[in-house]
Design an enzyme around this catalytic site. Structure first.
Site, short mmCIF file in Angstrom:
data_model
loop_
_atom_site.label_atom_id
_atom_site.label_comp_id
_atom_site.label_asym_id
_atom_site.label_seq_id
_atom_site.Cartn_x
_atom_site.Cartn_y
_atom_site.Cartn_z
N VAL A 25 0.81 -1.22 0.00
CA VAL A 25 0.00 0.00 0.00
C VAL A 25 0.84 1.27 0.00
O VAL A 25 0.33 2.36 -0.29
CB VAL A 25 -0.99 0.04 1.19
CG1 VAL A 25 -2.05 -1.05 1.06
CG2 VAL A 25 -0.27 -0.02 2.53
N SER A 44 -8.72 2.44 15.46
CA SER A 44 -8.38 1.73 16.69
C SER A 44 -8.85 2.54 17.90
O SER A 44 -8.94 3.77 17.84
CB SER A 44 -6.87 1.51 16.78
OG SER A 44 -6.51 0.96 18.04
N TYR A 104 1.79 4.40 16.30
CA TYR A 104 0.53 3.70 16.02
C TYR A 104 -0.65 4.55 16.47
O TYR A 104 -1.61 4.74 15.73
CB TYR A 104 0.53 2.35 16.74
CG TYR A 104 -0.69 1.50 16.46
CD1 TYR A 104 -0.74 0.70 15.32
CD2 TYR A 104 -1.78 1.47 17.33
CE1 TYR A 104 -1.85 -0.09 15.06
CE2 TYR A 104 -2.89 0.69 17.07
CZ TYR A 104 -2.92 -0.10 15.93
OH TYR A 104 -4.01 -0.88 15.67
N SER A 115 -1.10 7.47 14.07
CA SER A 115 -1.64 7.09 12.75
C SER A 115 -3.13 6.80 12.83
O SER A 115 -3.89 7.18 11.91
CB SER A 115 -0.89 5.86 12.21
OG SER A 115 -1.19 4.68 12.95
N LYS A 116 -3.57 6.17 13.90
CA LYS A 116 -4.98 5.82 14.01
C LYS A 116 -5.84 7.06 14.31
O LYS A 116 -6.98 7.17 13.85
CB LYS A 116 -5.18 4.75 15.07
CG LYS A 116 -4.56 3.40 14.71
CD LYS A 116 -5.14 2.84 13.42
CE LYS A 116 -4.61 1.45 13.12
NZ LYS A 116 -5.20 0.87 11.89
#
Length: 259
Positions: A61, A139, A152, A155-156
């Site tokens: 991706v 998330s 993380y 990004s979420k």
């Protein structure tokens, strides 16, 4: 009520939530177009689905041109009715002290930019059609900083902002965009993340995220979720019954958001 077969594009379809989403849509008779970086994992997921309802594409991706070529190939065969963005990797619970620039760049590149790389060409096709549904996988980490890592979490959280803007941009074309935010879900994300990221993931206590003690403390239902439970929500958000729902974040977390 039965519906016409739809074309459903799913990234991160080789394992975990992505594989669960593929099974859910295929069970309803939709044609699933599975994208993943691992040909081996894709083959394993495809083998469990009706062969006439599945197509597989090995693609990273983070490769915009590669992704755009796959989207164009799928669009050349018909409409793209649903995009389920499930591709993502985990940073091993790295906090600010453990997060290197390399780790940060890779997490953001895959989880956030990688989602854009698919959303851009998919949205272009959906605008032409004046129809479609986009469901991204976020998330609980966007709202609760424990127990995930800095990159993380970031990004979420950014995916939630992307979802809201997509809803604003695409609503006039009859396209809805929503995000499903799971809590603890029983997947192999840690193993697949380490496979993809290699040794840039720090050696932290990766077990803390699913420890029974932590789940009992944080999650009212006191258990982890299943990919099928997340997949059922993704399916609903792409259905006619959810056509007027857009720009929302739906938590599938056993009540964690309420605690």
């Amino acid at each position: 009520m039965a519906h016409a077969t739809r074309n459903v594009l799913i990234t991160g379809a080789g394992s975990g939530i992505g594989a669960g989403v593929a099974a859910e849509f295929a069970a309803h008779g939709d044609h699933v177009h599975l994208l993943d970086i691992s040909a081996e994992r894709l083959a394993a997921v495809a083998a469990e689905l009706p062969s006439d309802l599945v197509s597989t594409y090995t693609v990273d991706v983070t490769d915009y041109d590669g992704v755009a070529a796959v989207v164009a190939e799928i669009a050349g065969k018909g409409s793209i009715d649903v995009f389920a963005g499930c591709a993502g990797v985990f940073d091993g619970l790295a906090g600010i002290e453990q997060t290197t620039r390399e780790l940060w760049d890779r997490i953001i590149d895959i989880n956030l930019t990688g989602t854009f790389n698919v959303v851009k060409p998919v949205a272009t096709e959906m605008i032409k059609q004046k129809s479609g549904s986009i469901v991204l996988i976020g998330s609980i980490a966007a709202s609760r900083a424990l127990p995930d890592g800095l990159a993380y979490d970031t990004s979420k959280a950014a995916l939630e902002g992307m979802t809201r803007r997509l809803a604003v941009d695409l609503g006039q074309y009859g396209i809805n965009a929503n995000l499903v935010a799971p809590g603890v879900v029983k997947t192999s994300i840690r193993a697949t993340s380490e496979e993809i990221l290699g040794d840039i993931v720090p050696d932290t206590n990766v077990g803390v995220g699913t420890s029974p003690e932590l789940m009992k403390m944080l999650i009212p239902m006191q258990r982890g979720g299943l990919p099928s439970e997340v997949a059922a929500t993704v399916y609903f958000l792409s259905s006619e019954g959810a056509a007027y729902i857009s720009g929302d974040v739906i938590h599938v977390d056993g009540g964690w958001i309420a605690a």
